[in-house]
Write an enzyme that holds these catalytic residues in place. Structure first.
Site: not given
Length: 633
Positions: A286, A374, A402
């Site tokens: 990244k 979640e 969610r």
């Protein structure tokens, strides 16, 4: 400005005319272009830098948009947007009227599926692949690029489980960079790390791959099955057990260097000709190619404006002078944890964004980052609460959507004492429709046993958090916006707020403006504007959507004929709707006007402009007060 090769790429068809050597130069130019634009027009940086080579290889090998390419999570897709006809408007990214910061089906035929939240790509790709099967189309490829920790989401594993028995023509590319926004956590992350660093496995894997073509010619029609059996045996031996993905009936390939274009092109070209579900494990970094972003990956996930040469982040005007809601939350929860050993905090992959990082550093055994999961976060909190722990489940508003079933089924029905700290409530700006936290007031209002509160300012946030530690009768939700610093004395003494108790915060006559949460500050600004017209609305900070302060409401309805309700959530089913229900149940005939987010998905843009468009900014409130005042004449 685009480099000499990048300036010639308007569609992936242009890309296919390049030589392998030119692809390497294109990667440098594309990475540089992303840095040039994002340093001035802020957006998500590190993720797209990390997939530059992979993006080029995918569009070089596959026939997009006929072949369906799905990016998960969507903030990886900047390079994809630039290579698919949006180079010259890329600077409008995340701005009002500009292109979206995420893939968006209505924006381009190359955006096969909208992906603002994570872990959805495999399910979508499988649905597309099955649809093709039903039409008898077995040529189209369906590629899901899943990265930034999204494989830790339960939905991704559910999709793998389903896809593995479908025999569908689907390719899952696991972009493994070891990080979502914060460092990836959990057993799956460790498992992928073990695969990526196993030298024996990788060496033999490469030998098998390189000899596949030669062996196929010599061994005849049974060669593929034989080589698969040999490969499987090696995996079991070296990895001390069956490969997780192959156990789910996916052909597993990799790990491969995600920054080696030549290797990626070769591997992807081979995978095109293998039928059935396949998974390619790609290792990327990244922030690749920009030293600051490589070293400080969390900071440079979305750094705001920064110096293109040095990487130094430019401070936002007023930054560090007035604390944000997140700062106050982070400081307060540490203070509360110091006084209460029973307090535990939970976050689904957002310890830095939600400001839990200070508590995590100070009490590492009392903060649980559960990854992008979640649903698990909410039920995990319910389990803790069922055994006497005080869990603070800290989660973004749109991410809590969610886990709505878990909130109802696992928390509210059992009336468990979970504290929901709901960050990023209201309009969030550049992230757009997928991230605006505008539905929480409405969907929480529907749930029995829930207490729903929203602070007017940072000082009130601190008091509500303290109140939540004392509340024991069931679940309580406290929702607050991103940033939104105002000049309040947040560093006050802890003070309990009575559940369901509102207050009048400005004297006035004739018109009552009822507010919940940060939107009340727009009403206070409106009152200043109205002074010149000699209109003085009374302003009430209701604090609680559930339970409503009915005693205060009776007083308001008896003394003010015109009532304006202001909220930074959807006007359907939220605070204003609750006030209207109260009026109907009590046979009040007062004029009531609801101001908030209209019944449509609000696009991306600056928050100030979006609030203005929705009509509940200071000027919008003032305009409605002037109209309400005219009703008295």
């Amino acid at each position: 400005m685009p480099g000499t090769i990048l300036s010639t790429i308007n569609t992936p068809d242009d890309l296919k005319l390049l030589s392998q050597e030119e692809l390497l130069q294109l990667a440098q130019e594309l990475r540089s272009f992303i840095l040039d634009i994002i340093s001035v027009h802020p957006g998500h940086l590190g993720s797209s830098l990390g997939v530059v080579e992979l993006t080029i290889a995918l569009h070089y090998v596959f026939n997009t948009p006929y072949d369906k390419l799905i990016w998960d999570v969507g903030h990886q897709a900047y390079g994809h947007k630039i290579l698919t006809g949006r180079r010259d408007i890329f600077h409008t990214n995340r701005t009002l009227g500009g292109i979206s910061g995420f893939p968006k089906m209505t924006e381009s035929e190359y955006d096969a599926f909208g992906t603002g939240h994570s872990s959805t790509s495999i399910s979508a790709a499988l649905g597309m692949a099955i649809a093709c099967q039903r039409r008898g189309d077995d040529k189209r490829q369906h590629i899901a690029v899943i990265g930034d920790g999204a494989m830790t989401g339960g939905m991704a594993l559910e999709a793998l489980n389903n896809a593995g028995v479908s025999n569908s023509n689907i390719i899952v590319i696991l972009n493994d960079n070891g990080i979502s926004i914060d460092k990836s956590v959990g057993a799956l992350s460790n498992y992928l790390l073990n695969i990526s660093i196993s030298p024996g496995y990788n060496k033999l894997k490469n030998k098998i791959w390189n000899t596949l073509g030669k062996a196929g010619k010599k061994l005849g029609p049974n060669s593929q099955k034989l080589i698969q059996n040999i490969e499987g045996a090696i995996k079991i031996s070296l990895l001390k057990g069956s490969n997780l993905f192959e156990a789910m009936n996916f052909r597993y390939f990799g790990p491969v260097d995600g920054h080696d274009i030549d290797k990626l092109v070769k591997v992807l070209s081979d995978l095109k000709n293998i039928k059935g579900p396949k998974l390619l494990h790609v290792i990327t970094k990244k922030g690749k190619g920009f030293e600051k972003a490589e070293k400080e990956q969390t900071v440079y996930h979305a750094p705001g404006k920064f110096n293109r040469e040095t990487g130094e982040i430019q401070p936002v005007t007023g930054e560090n002078t007035i604390p944000t809601y997140q700062y106050v939350f982070g400081e307060t929860i540490v203070e509360l944890a110091e006084k209460n050993d029973n307090l535990i905090a939970i976050t689904p992959a957002m310890p830095t964004g939600s400001a839990l990082i200070k508590m995590m550093n100070k009490f590492p055994d009392r903060v649980f980052d559960v990854g992008i999961s979640e649903q698990h976060a909410v039920t995990f909190a319910a389990g803790l609460a069922s055994d006497g722990i005080k869990p603070f489940c800290t989660i973004y508003s749109t991410f809590l959507q969610r886990a709505y079933d878990q909130l109802i089924h696992d928390v509210a029905i059992q009336n468990l004492n979970v504290v929901f700290c709901i960050d990023r409530a209201g309009l969030v700006g550049g992230d757009g429709a997928t991230h605006h936290g505008v539905f929480d007031l409405a969907y929480l209002n529907l749930v029995p046993n829930m207490v729903v509160a929203a602070p007017l300012n940072e000082q009130e946030l601190k008091k509500l958090l303290y109140t939540a530690t004392l509340y024991t009768k069931g679940p309580i939700a406290i929702r607050y916006p991103r940033g939104e610093a105002i000049n309040s004395n947040w560093n006050c003494d802890m003070e309990e707020i009575e559940i369901g108790k509102g207050e009048q915060i400005r004297e006035g006559k004739d018109i009552a403006v009822l507010c919940i949460g940060h939107a009340g500050n727009y009403a206070l600004q409106a009152a200043e504007i109205l002074e010149k017209d000699n209109i003085r609305p009374a302003i009430f900070n209701m604090r609680f959507l559930k339970p409503l302060d009915e005693k205060l409401l009776h007083n308001i309805f008896k003394n003010y004929q015109q009532i304006i309700c202001v909220e930074d959530g959807t006007i359907n089913g939220g605070f204003g709707s609750a006030v209207i229900n109260f009026a109907q149940e009590n046979n009040y005939k007062n004029y009531i006007k609801k101001l908030g987010v209209p019944d449509n998905f609000v696009e991306h843009g600056s928050k100030i402009k979006l609030v203005e468009i929705c009509g509940f900014d200071a000027n919008g409130i003032a305009k409605n007060c002037i109209f309400a005042s005219s009703l008295n004449n």
